[in-house]
Design a protein around this motif. Structure first.
Motif, PDB file in Angstrom:
ATOM      1  N   THR A 115      -0.878 -12.489  -2.225  1.00 44.33           N
ATOM      2  CA  THR A 115      -0.173 -11.205  -2.183  1.00 44.33           C
ATOM      3  C   THR A 115       1.284 -11.380  -2.596  1.00 44.33           C
ATOM      4  N   LEU A 132       1.659 -11.742  -6.333  1.00 42.78           N
ATOM      5  CA  LEU A 132       1.543 -10.466  -7.037  1.00 42.78           C
ATOM      6  C   LEU A 132       2.825  -9.646  -6.903  1.00 42.78           C
ATOM      7  N   GLY A 191      -9.986  -8.920  -4.607  1.00 46.12           N
ATOM      8  CA  GLY A 191      -9.323  -7.622  -4.552  1.00 46.12           C
ATOM      9  C   GLY A 191      -8.484  -7.401  -3.310  1.00 46.12           C
ATOM     10  N   GLU A 239      -4.650  -7.768  -3.929  1.00 39.90           N
ATOM     11  CA  GLU A 239      -4.160  -6.632  -4.707  1.00 39.90           C
ATOM     12  C   GLU A 239      -4.012  -5.390  -3.828  1.00 39.90           C
ATOM     13  N   ALA A 298      -0.946  -5.896  -1.557  1.00 36.47           N
ATOM     14  CA  ALA A 298       0.308  -5.715  -2.288  1.00 36.47           C
ATOM     15  C   ALA A 298       0.567  -4.235  -2.551  1.00 36.47           C
ATOM     16  N   ALA A 299      -0.477  -3.516  -2.946  1.00 40.21           N
ATOM     17  CA  ALA A 299      -0.318  -2.083  -3.214  1.00 40.21           C
ATOM     18  C   ALA A 299       0.067  -1.327  -1.948  1.00 40.21           C
TER      19      ALA A 299
END
Length: 262
Positions: free
Chosen positions: A18, A21, A240, A243, A246-247
């Motif tokens: 994380t 990213l 996933g 991701e 992080a989002a």
């Protein structure tokens, strides 16, 4: 943006992925759970669950910094009595959970049953008890441990593990150490949860006020049974998940400062 990771292990695979990213366009801070409360980050991810980490998260929240998950929700998930009361009060199919006091004081239980540390933490007690000999053995090793008991659910012999990050559901299953009596879990296997299991996992987040969490399920006689809820679990090996994490961090930070995510 600046994203703080409250953790004693910044090298944890999911956190490291994380951070990598986020680090492409943003600043990532590894925050010592026992360190001072520097509320300069736009959002914090609370992976550590120690008393020091919870105190730090509360202070950051007091100063207006968003923390995921909140200190209150994280702390609630560490007390299996409170966890069960909240879940069952909300109509969730949570295993009947009894506050048994100290393990050495447990008398006349209905065998078989599962005994767990009341306070969830790393290397806590989770064991199946089939007879008085096993109970005496555990009591000798954990005499002063506050525990809860749950009925043993034979199920299919598989633990169903569902992890949720910002309402994205990840899942795996593994052969249960409790069902086999071996004391060892089987390796995690990819598993696509049925729609009702995924919906149940999402409902848990709504009830507990969690954005990153895990739900442990077993197949009961009539419906799935929730046996545990974990705030910010490891979510290892799930494609996933970094991701999604992080989002989530960027969305929470953006909502705080009304900054466009990008």
């Amino acid at each position: 943006m600046r994203i703080g990771l409250i953790t004693g292990d910044p090298g944890h695979p999911v956190l490291a992925a994380t951070a990598a990213l986020l680090g492409r366009r943003h600043e990532v801070l590894a925050v010592d759970p026992a360190g001072p409360a520097d509320a300069s980050a736009d959002a914090y991810l609370l992976k550590a669950r120690t008393p020091q980490a919870l105190a730090l998260a509360r202070e950051l929240e007091r100063r207006g910094a968003p923390v995921v998950n909140s200190a209150a929700a994280t702390e609630l998930c560490q007390d299996r009595v409170r966890m069960a009361e909240l879940a069952r009060g909300a109509g969730l199919p949570f295993a009947a959970t009894g506050d048994a006091g100290r393990l050495a004081e447990l008398v006349a239980p209905a065998y078989p049953f599962v005994v767990k540390s009341r306070h969830s933490r790393r290397h806590d007690l989770v064991a199946r008890v089939d007879d008085p000999d096993r109970l005496r053995e555990l009591a000798a090793r954990w005499p002063d441990e506050p525990v809860v008991t749950q009925p043993f659910v034979p199920g299919t012999g598989w633990d169903q593990k569902l992890w949720v990050v910002d309402r994205q559901v990840f899942a795996a299953r593994r052969q249960s150490e409790l069902a086999s009596g071996s004391g060892k879990s089987g390796p995690a296997e990819d598993w696509e949860p049925p729609a009702d299991r995924a919906a149940l996992a999402l409902r848990v987040g709504e009830v507990f006020g969690l954005d990153v969490y895990g739900v442990d399920l077993l197949d009961g006689p009539a419906e799935p049974v929730i046996v545990d809820v974990n705030a910010f679990p490891g979510i290892r090996g799930r494609a996933g998940a970094p991701e999604a994490l992080a989002a989530l961090a960027l969305r929470v930070a953006a909502e705080r400062g009304r900054i466009p995510v990008g």
